[in-house]
Enzyme design. Structure first.
Site, PDB file in Angstrom:
ATOM      1  N   ALA A  66       7.156   3.184   1.477  1.00 47.13           N
ATOM      2  CA  ALA A  66       6.702   2.035   2.253  1.00 47.13           C
ATOM      3  C   ALA A  66       6.786   1.743   3.414  1.00 47.13           C
ATOM      4  O   ALA A  66       7.044   2.639   4.133  1.00 47.13           O
ATOM      5  CB  ALA A  66       7.798   0.951   1.566  1.00 47.13           C
ATOM      6  N   GLY A 111       7.745   5.216  -1.642  1.00 51.36           N
ATOM      7  CA  GLY A 111       6.345   4.603  -2.254  1.00 51.36           C
ATOM      8  C   GLY A 111       5.249   5.494  -3.039  1.00 51.36           C
ATOM      9  O   GLY A 111       4.463   5.269  -3.750  1.00 51.36           O
ATOM     10  N   GLU A 114       5.841   6.895  -5.266  1.00 50.02           N
ATOM     11  CA  GLU A 114       6.011   5.984  -6.783  1.00 50.02           C
ATOM     12  C   GLU A 114       4.366   5.590  -6.473  1.00 50.02           C
ATOM     13  O   GLU A 114       4.395   5.189  -8.066  1.00 50.02           O
ATOM     14  CB  GLU A 114       6.992   5.197  -5.908  1.00 50.02           C
ATOM     15  CG  GLU A 114       8.003   5.404  -6.345  1.00 50.02           C
ATOM     16  CD  GLU A 114       9.225   4.005  -5.787  1.00 50.02           C
ATOM     17  OE1 GLU A 114       9.093   3.814  -4.398  1.00 50.02           O
ATOM     18  OE2 GLU A 114      10.047   3.951  -6.290  1.00 50.02           O
ATOM     19  N   GLU A 134      14.921   7.726   0.798  1.00 54.30           N
ATOM     20  CA  GLU A 134      15.458   6.194   0.531  1.00 54.30           C
ATOM     21  C   GLU A 134      16.569   5.968   0.802  1.00 54.30           C
ATOM     22  O   GLU A 134      17.261   5.667   1.662  1.00 54.30           O
ATOM     23  CB  GLU A 134      15.092   5.516  -0.944  1.00 54.30           C
ATOM     24  CG  GLU A 134      13.643   4.941  -0.860  1.00 54.30           C
ATOM     25  CD  GLU A 134      12.908   5.752  -2.197  1.00 54.30           C
ATOM     26  OE1 GLU A 134      13.369   7.176  -1.512  1.00 54.30           O
ATOM     27  OE2 GLU A 134      12.050   5.423  -2.239  1.00 54.30           O
TER      28      GLU A 134
HETATM   29  N1  COA Z   1       6.623   2.946   7.512  1.00 54.04           N
HETATM   30  C1  COA Z   1       6.032   2.666   8.434  1.00 54.04           C
HETATM   31  N2  COA Z   1       6.132   3.541   9.615  1.00 54.04           N
HETATM   32  C2  COA Z   1       5.191   4.854   9.008  1.00 54.04           C
HETATM   33  C3  COA Z   1       6.141   6.211   8.089  1.00 54.04           C
HETATM   34  C4  COA Z   1       6.813   4.860   6.690  1.00 54.04           C
HETATM   35  N3  COA Z   1       6.933   5.025   5.591  1.00 54.04           N
HETATM   36  N4  COA Z   1       5.812   6.860   8.099  1.00 54.04           N
HETATM   37  C5  COA Z   1       5.739   7.390   8.854  1.00 54.04           C
HETATM   38  N5  COA Z   1       4.833   6.208   9.628  1.00 54.04           N
HETATM   39  C6  COA Z   1       4.876   6.227  11.159  1.00 54.04           C
HETATM   40  C7  COA Z   1       5.936   6.993  12.098  1.00 54.04           C
HETATM   41  O1  COA Z   1       6.560   5.709  12.650  1.00 54.04           O
HETATM   42  C8  COA Z   1       5.040   7.082  13.643  1.00 54.04           C
HETATM   43  O2  COA Z   1       4.306   5.585  14.213  1.00 54.04           O
HETATM   44  P1  COA Z   1       4.002   5.827  15.942  1.00 54.04           P
HETATM   45  O3  COA Z   1       3.482   6.494  15.689  1.00 54.04           O
HETATM   46  O4  COA Z   1       3.442   4.723  15.471  1.00 54.04           O
HETATM   47  O5  COA Z   1       5.601   5.786  15.727  1.00 54.04           O
HETATM   48  C9  COA Z   1       3.467   7.251  12.654  1.00 54.04           C
HETATM   49  O6  COA Z   1       3.508   7.252  11.067  1.00 54.04           O
HETATM   50  C10 COA Z   1       3.231   8.496  12.156  1.00 54.04           C
HETATM   51  O7  COA Z   1       5.266   9.757  12.050  1.00 54.04           O
HETATM   52  P2  COA Z   1       5.557  10.454  12.647  1.00 54.04           P
HETATM   53  O8  COA Z   1       6.519   9.846  12.085  1.00 54.04           O
HETATM   54  O9  COA Z   1       5.163  10.281  14.257  1.00 54.04           O
HETATM   55  O10 COA Z   1       4.502  12.083  11.986  1.00 54.04           O
HETATM   56  P3  COA Z   1       5.852  13.252  11.912  1.00 54.04           P
HETATM   57  O11 COA Z   1       4.887  14.024  11.271  1.00 54.04           O
HETATM   58  O12 COA Z   1       6.307  13.464  12.810  1.00 54.04           O
HETATM   59  O13 COA Z   1       6.463  13.416  10.935  1.00 54.04           O
HETATM   60  C11 COA Z   1       6.764  11.978   8.706  1.00 54.04           C
HETATM   61  C12 COA Z   1       5.904  12.727   9.038  1.00 54.04           C
HETATM   62  C13 COA Z   1       6.288  11.633   6.650  1.00 54.04           C
HETATM   63  C14 COA Z   1       8.077  13.096   7.923  1.00 54.04           C
HETATM   64  C15 COA Z   1       7.283  11.568   8.800  1.00 54.04           C
HETATM   65  O14 COA Z   1       6.656   9.600   9.267  1.00 54.04           O
HETATM   66  C16 COA Z   1       8.663   9.981   7.766  1.00 54.04           C
HETATM   67  O15 COA Z   1       9.760  10.855   7.600  1.00 54.04           O
HETATM   68  N6  COA Z   1       8.389   8.904   7.276  1.00 54.04           N
HETATM   69  C17 COA Z   1       9.077   8.691   6.447  1.00 54.04           C
HETATM   70  C18 COA Z   1       9.410   8.518   5.445  1.00 54.04           C
HETATM   71  C19 COA Z   1       9.386   7.805   4.273  1.00 54.04           C
HETATM   72  O16 COA Z   1      11.723   7.545   4.520  1.00 54.04           O
HETATM   73  N7  COA Z   1       9.877   6.812   3.054  1.00 54.04           N
HETATM   74  C20 COA Z   1      10.204   6.278   2.647  1.00 54.04           C
HETATM   75  C21 COA Z   1      10.522   4.768   2.792  1.00 54.04           C
HETATM   76  S1  COA Z   1      11.293   4.042   1.801  1.00 54.04           S
END
Ligand code: COA
Length: 265
Positions: A66, A111, A114, A134
């Site tokens: 999400a 999400g 999910e 989460e």
């Molecule tokens: N919601 C909003 N933005 C998200 C996102 C999310 N769930 N997942 C990634 N992004 C965004 C990052 O904020 C970043 O944006 P920016 O460039 O404007 O700063 C962009 O996507 C790239 O992500 P980044 O974290 O820089 O890439 P990465 O390769 O270092 O890491 C992940 C990839 C997927 C491991 C990491 O983005 C992550 O942990 N995301 C969240 C996962 C999460 O907790 N999901 C559950 C949500 S309830």
């Protein structure tokens, strides 16, 4: 139809839906939910669409969850409305009478995992990663993850993955039943289309009834079962098949030792 956050491509009856916010790892915001809701209506109403694939844009992510930026300031009521909205859209995918398969091409987190689990089944690439992280945010899954992950991998594994927020790779996802097949990144869409082509050669009404009956086996929410048990629904659906031309064609073709040609009637 065209969508702000989804790319769609219809070929041989298969609608490929690509969640397209690559700069945000295809995170699910309000607009993506509206688009997914609308594309599911298009799948239901457009007779040219026989089945669908959901995948993510770019090489890194299926859907990374999400959109955290969108809900960070929500209060309890807003959060509950968000979870309800997500669950309703995902129920729509799960209850589609036309098959919907997730082609998971990278991170499927929160999400995103999910969303993949709401699809009828999942094929993934070798670089796919799954998780419900989460608890790292002080949250729990809200779009059905506590229920569907438990149905797919069992209680102990679901507890572990959701309490630790541990990400699992494609092979572990295969071993625990979260995905059905793992293939190379290059062959992911082709392999998924092959599977759907096989399914599309079967009787569509029967396929829809299989989806309904199997969903009743795992969905306990009475709003979706109309008070029927899965066994009762199976008897009724089995009977319904006998009213279809496709059942007559299938049985006749078998007895005449030829391949059945189904029409969806
Ligand atoms: N919601 C909003 N933005 C998200 C996102 C999310 N769930 N997942 C990634 N992004 C965004 C990052 O904020 C970043 O944006 P920016 O460039 O404007 O700063 C962009 O996507 C790239 O992500 P980044 O974290 O820089 O890439 P990465 O390769 O270092 O890491 C992940 C990839 C997927 C491991 C990491 O983005 C992550 O942990 N995301 C969240 C996962 C999460 O907790 N999901 C559950 C949500 S309830």
């Amino acid at each position: 139809m065209t969508y702000g956050t989804l790319l769609t491509n219809l070929e041989n009856g298969i609608l490929t839906i690509t969640v397209n916010r690559p700069d945000k790892m295809n995170a699910l915001n309000r607009e993506v939910f509206n688009d997914l809701d609308n594309v599911m209506d298009e799948i239901t109403t457009n007779a040219e669409i026989k089945s669908a694939i959901i995948t993510g844009s770019g090489a890194k992510a299926f859907v990374a969850g999400a959109d955290i930026a969108e809900f960070a300031d929500y209060n309890k009521e807003e959060a509950m409305a968000l979870a309800k909205r997500g669950q309703d859209v995902f129920f729509k995918i799960e209850n589609s009478k036309k098959p919907v398969i997730a082609a998971v091409n990278g991170f499927a987190l929160g999400g995103g995992c999910e969303l993949a689990m709401a699809c009828h089944f999942r094929i993934c690439s070798e670089n796919a990663k799954f998780g419900q992280p989460e608890v790292n945010l002080g949250l729990i899954p809200g779009y059905g993850g506590t229920q569907r992950l438990t149905q797919l991998v069992g209680k102990g594994k679901s507890m572990e993955l959701q309490m630790t927020a541990r990400m699992i790779d494609a092979n572990e996802a295969l071993a625990c039943g979260l995905v059905n097949q793992v293939c190379s990144t290059e062959s992911l869409l082709e392999r998924t289309r092959e599977i759907l082509t096989t399914i599309q050669s079967k009787a569509p009404i029967a396929i829809g009834k299989i989806i309904e009956c199997i969903n009743i086996a795992v969905v306990s929410d009475s709003a979706y079962t109309n008070g029927k048990t899965g066994f009762e629904k199976e008897i009724e659906s089995f009977g319904d098949c006998f009213n279809t031309s496709d059942m007559k064609e299938g049985t006749t073709a078998f007895l005449e030792k030829r391949k059945a040609v189904f029409t969806g009637k």
